[in-house]
Motif scaffolding. Sequence first.
Motif, PDB file in Angstrom:
ATOM      1  N   GLU A 125      37.778  34.308  48.565  1.00  0.00           N
ATOM      2  CA  GLU A 125      37.277  35.760  49.027  1.00  0.00           C
ATOM      3  C   GLU A 125      38.653  36.055  47.680  1.00  0.00           C
ATOM      4  O   GLU A 125      39.548  35.965  46.991  1.00  0.00           O
ATOM      5  N   THR A 129      36.287  43.758  47.982  1.00  0.00           N
ATOM      6  CA  THR A 129      36.344  42.872  47.852  1.00  0.00           C
ATOM      7  C   THR A 129      34.996  41.959  47.403  1.00  0.00           C
ATOM      8  O   THR A 129      33.986  42.789  47.288  1.00  0.00           O
ATOM      9  N   SER A 153      39.731  39.706  45.560  1.00  0.00           N
ATOM     10  CA  SER A 153      39.962  41.144  46.241  1.00  0.00           C
ATOM     11  C   SER A 153      40.108  41.507  45.024  1.00  0.00           C
ATOM     12  O   SER A 153      41.372  41.117  44.026  1.00  0.00           O
ATOM     13  N   THR A 175      32.784  36.010  47.070  1.00  0.00           N
ATOM     14  CA  THR A 175      33.181  34.812  47.231  1.00  0.00           C
ATOM     15  C   THR A 175      33.016  33.952  46.296  1.00  0.00           C
ATOM     16  O   THR A 175      31.655  33.750  45.675  1.00  0.00           O
ATOM     17  N   LYS A 227      41.717  48.248  48.844  1.00  0.00           N
ATOM     18  CA  LYS A 227      41.036  46.711  48.673  1.00  0.00           C
ATOM     19  C   LYS A 227      39.108  46.879  48.295  1.00  0.00           C
ATOM     20  O   LYS A 227      39.416  47.044  49.653  1.00  0.00           O
TER      21      LYS A 227
END
Length: 111
Positions: free
Chosen positions: A90, A47, A92, A50, A45
């Motif tokens: 978020e 990220t 991702s 945001t 994963k």
Amino acid sequence: AKTYTEVTNSLFNAPVVLQKQGELKALKLWATLNDPIAGITGNTKYTLCTLPEAYRPASAVVCNAVCGRYVNSNTSVADYAYIRIDTNGELSITPFNDIKTHVFAIYIPYF
């Protein structure tokens, strides 16, 4: 009226572009990896960023998206990634396979 904003990220050489018109929102990413030699690792994963509050979804958005293609012997095969946009903004991405040099072309409309 449509509004747009861009959110930078450390993984790609272009920002994530966000669009909003009324309640409909969309996420667009057309970019290559900042480090295509190292690439990104499958089943890991990452990220990206945001999203600003005005561009966040009412409920989590999850999808498997074709994010590019790779050559497997003599065949061009789609590369997939799991994309998630959480209500906290978020964003991702989790690639299914190791990915290196190709262009990511992702478009996801959501509410």
